[in-house]
Design an enzyme around this catalytic site. Structure first.
Site, PDB file in Angstrom:
ATOM      1  CD  GLU A   1      21.720 -13.593  24.031  1.00 34.17           C
ATOM      2  OE1 GLU A   1      22.929 -13.719  23.761  1.00 34.17           O
ATOM      3  OE2 GLU A   1      20.828 -13.611  23.164  1.00 34.17           O
TER       4      GLU A   1
ATOM      5  CD  GLU B   1      23.170 -10.655  20.317  1.00 37.78           C
ATOM      6  OE1 GLU B   1      23.753 -11.120  19.319  1.00 37.78           O
ATOM      7  OE2 GLU B   1      23.630 -10.747  21.476  1.00 37.78           O
TER       8      GLU B   1
HETATM    9  O1  AHR Z   1      24.271 -16.921  23.575  1.00 37.79           O
HETATM   10  C1  AHR Z   1      24.963 -17.137  22.380  1.00 37.79           C
HETATM   11  C2  AHR Z   1      24.634 -16.109  21.324  1.00 37.79           C
HETATM   12  O2  AHR Z   1      25.208 -14.879  21.705  1.00 37.79           O
HETATM   13  C3  AHR Z   1      23.190 -15.766  21.112  1.00 37.79           C
HETATM   14  O3  AHR Z   1      22.562 -16.616  20.218  1.00 37.79           O
HETATM   15  C4  AHR Z   1      23.241 -14.392  20.536  1.00 37.79           C
HETATM   16  O4  AHR Z   1      22.090 -13.649  20.812  1.00 37.79           O
HETATM   17  C5  AHR Z   1      24.495 -13.802  21.142  1.00 37.79           C
HETATM   18  O5  AHR Z   1      25.274 -13.169  20.207  1.00 37.79           O
END
Ligand code: AHR
Length: 495
Positions: free
Chosen positions: A292, A173
Site C-alpha cells: 500500500e 496491518e
Molecule cells: O487504503 C486505505 C487503508 O489504509 C487500508 O484499508 C489500510 O490497510 C490502510 O490503513
C-alpha cells in the site's frame, strides 16, 4: 540552474525490475468496488456489472498484480459471505469502515475481473477476526482441483477450474492498533505461522506476504518486523510495508523531498530482513512487498455511517502529488533488488488515479505518472550517479533537485527525471558510459505552472502527459531541459 549530470553504466545494475511493482489494490472500502469497478446500474456496465469505462482506463495502467479484498476491511471479512448465488449472500454491517457490505462482489467476481484485465490476484486473508483454518479453506476454494469440499463449492458456483492464486497476504496491518484483531507481534506471528503452514499444505506453490510495519511513526516500527520475521523464518516470502504521505505543511519543496524517506524506509526494512536472515543463517532472502502506498492526507472521511458504497477518502490529486508518485516509482526502481511487489492504494475512487461520478469518469494527475512508468518498465534497473544542485528540506534533509531512475532494456534505456525546483528550469545531461545514446524514441512530460493544478471532471487536460520536445542527443549523451515542477519519462535507443 546549474546542469545536473546523470551517469549510468550497464556494469552497475541494481537488478531486474519486477513488473509487480506496478501493482494495484482493490478494497471493499467506500466506492472502490461498488460504483468503482462494479456498478450494474451504470450505462457503461457490461453483462457482469463491470464498468467498461473504468476497466478501459485501468487497462492502460497495465497492472500485473492487484491485491484484494483489503486493507482494514479484510480483518473482519469472511470470504464465504461473498460466494454463491448473489441473492443468497448476506448483507452485513462492515466493521472497518462502518459501511454496509452487500457481498454482491466477491471472490468469483474478482477472479473474473482479474481474468479480464490480465491481473494476477494477490489475496489477503483475515487474520483479525478470521482463523488460520478459514484462510486455508480459501486457498482450497481458489487453488485446488475439484474433489474436496471447498474446491467443489467453487465448481458448484460455476468455476470448475482452479484460479491458481499465487500470492497471499497473511493479514493486513496487524501492527496497527486500529486493526481488528491487533495484538502483540508474537500473537500475530504465531497465528500467521499456523495459517502459513495450513495454506501451504493445500498448495505448496503459493507465496506468502507477512504483515510488516504499516507506519514508520508507530513505536513498534521495525521491532514488529524483527519479531515476525524471526518467528516465521522461511515461511514468509515477503514482508509488507505501507506508506501514505502528504503535504500537511503546505510546503511543496519539502513534500517533494519525501523520496528520501521512502528510500530510507525501504532500506531500513530490508536491513531488518537481512539481520534476521544472517542471524538465522538462512540462505533465502525475504523481499519487500510495498503493498500500500500513495499520497493521502486531504480527505480523511473514513466513517461509512451505515451506507452502501459511501464516499470515503476520495482524494483529489494535483501536480505536486503526481511528482511525489513519480518519486515513489523512482525509489522502487532504485531498489529493484529489494522491492519485488508494490501496490498503489487504491485503484478507483478511494485514494485513486481514477474517480467516477455517476456515469462519468475522471482521470487524475497521478494516473498519467503511473502510465508513463508502467509502460516503460521492462529491463534492469541501473544505479544512477547524480551530480547537480541540491536543496535542504526541513523534514528530509539534503536532496538533489533532480530525482531519477533508469531501466536498461537491451538496446533501449528508459529514463525518468523529475525537476523538483519550484521556479527554475533544469538542464540535465544523462550518459550511459559504456553505450552511445543514438536517438530519442519517445519522451513525455507532465507539468503545470501551479503545484496545486488538478484535473476536474469538466477539464481533464490540466495535468496530463504530453509529448516532450526538450530532449535531444549531444555527443554520446541525452540532454534534457526540464521546466520547473515537471517529470519526464523517455525511452532512448542505444548502440
Ligand atoms: O487504503 C486505505 C487503508 O489504509 C487500508 O484499508 C489500510 O490497510 C490502510 O490503513
Amino acid at each position: 540552474m546549474e546542469q545536473t549530470t546523470i551517469t549510468l553504466h550497464s556494469g552497475f545494475p541494481v537488478g531486474p525490475v519486477d513488473p509487480r511493482i506496478f501493482g494495484g489494490f482493490l478494497e471493499h472500502m467506500g466506492r472502490c468496488v461498488y460504483e468503482g469497478v462494479y456498478d450494474p446500474e451504470c450505462v457503461h456496465a457490461d453483462a457482469d456489472g463491470l464498468r467498461t469505462d473504468v476497466l478501459g482506463a485501468l487497462d492502460r495502467l497495465d497492472m500485473p498484480v492487484v491485491r484484494y479484498p483489503g486493507g482494514n476491511f479484510v480483518s473482519g471479512y469472511h470470504w464465504q459471505d461473498g460466494v454463491g448465488p448473489v441473492d443468497e449472500r448476506p448483507t452485513l454491517r462492515e466493521l472497518a469502515w462502518s459501511s454496509i457490505e452487500t457481498n454482491h462482489f466477491g471472490t468469483d467476481e474478482f477472479m473474473g475481473l482479474c481474468d479480464r484485465l490480465g491481473w494476477t490476484p494477490m489475496m489477503a486473508v483475515n487474520l483479525g477476526t478470521g482463523s488460520p483454518e478459514e484462510a486455508r479453506n480459501w486457498v482450497e476454494y481458489c487453488n485446488s482441483p475439484a474433489g474436496t469440499k471447498y474446491a467443489d463449492l467453487r465448481a458448484t458456483n460455476g468455476n470448475p477450474e482452479p484460479y491458481r492464486v499465487p500470492l497471499w497476504c497473511l493479514g493486513n496491518e496487524m501492527d496497527g492498533p486500529w486493526q481488528l484483531g491487533h495484538g502483540p507481534a508474537e500473537d500475530y506471528a504465531n497465528r500467521a505461522l499456523q495459517a502459513a503452514r495450513m495454506m501451504k499444505n493445500v498448495d505448496r506453490s503459493i507465496e506468502l506476504v507477512a504483515s510488516g510495519s504499516s507506519m514508520v511513526e508507530l513505536d513498534s516500527y521495525l521491532e514488529w518486523d524483527r519479531v515476525v520475521l524471526e518467528y516465521l523464518g522461511t515461511a514468509a516470502d515477503y514482508i509488507s510495508l505501507h506508506r501514505y504521505v502528504g503535504n500537511q505543511n503546505d510546503d511543496t519543496a519539502d513534500f517533494l523531498a519525501v523520496t528520501n524517506a521512502i528510500d530510507a524506509q525501504i532500506e531500513a526494512v530490508d536491513a531488518m530482513c537481512r539481520y534476521v536472515q544472517a542471524k538465522q543463517k538462512n540462505w533465502r532472502r525475504t523481499h519487500l512487498a510495498f503493498d500500500e502506498w500513495n499520497v493521502w492526507y486531504k480527505n480523511m472521511e473514513m466513517n461509512g455511517a451505515g451506507q452502501v458504497a459511501p464516499h470515503l477518502i476520495e482524494e483529489r490529486y494535483n501536480l505536486e502529488d503526481a511528482l511525489v508518485v513519480a518519486g515513489f516509482f523512482n525509489s522502487f526502481i532504485r531498489h529493484a533488488d529489494v522491492v519485488k511487489i508494490a501496490n498503489i492504494a487504491q485503484i478507483v475512487n478511494v485514494i485513486a488515479p481514477i474517480q467516477t461520478r455517476g456515469d462519468d469518469m475522471l482521470i487524475q494527475s497521478i494516473f498519467h505518472v503511473f502510465e508513463q512508468y508502467s509502460t516503460r518498465r521492462a529491463g534492469i534497473s541501473l544505479r544512477p550517479s547524480v551530480d547537480g544542485p541540491e536543496y535542504q528540506s526541513p523534514s528530509y534533509g539534503s536532496v538533489d533537485v533532480i530525482d531519477t531512475s533508469a531501466i536498461l532494456d537491451t538496446d533501449q534505456l528508459h529514463l525518468f527525471v523529475t525537476n523538483r525546483s519550484l521556479d527554475q528550469a533544469a538542464p540535465v545531461l544523462a550518459t550511459l558510459a559504456d553505450h552511445t545514446i543514438e536517438s530519442v524514441v519517445n519522451a513525455h512530460i507532465i507539468n503545470a505552472d501551479d503545484p496545486k493544478a488538478e484535473n476536474t471532471f469538466e477539464d481533464q487536460s490540466v495535468v496530463a502527459a504530453r509529448p516532450f520536445d526538450g530532449a535531444s542527443i549531444s555527443g554520446d549523451g541525452l540532454v534534457l531541459q526540464l521546466p520547473p515542477l515537471s517529470t519526464v519519462a523517455t525511452t532512448v535507443a542505444l548502440t
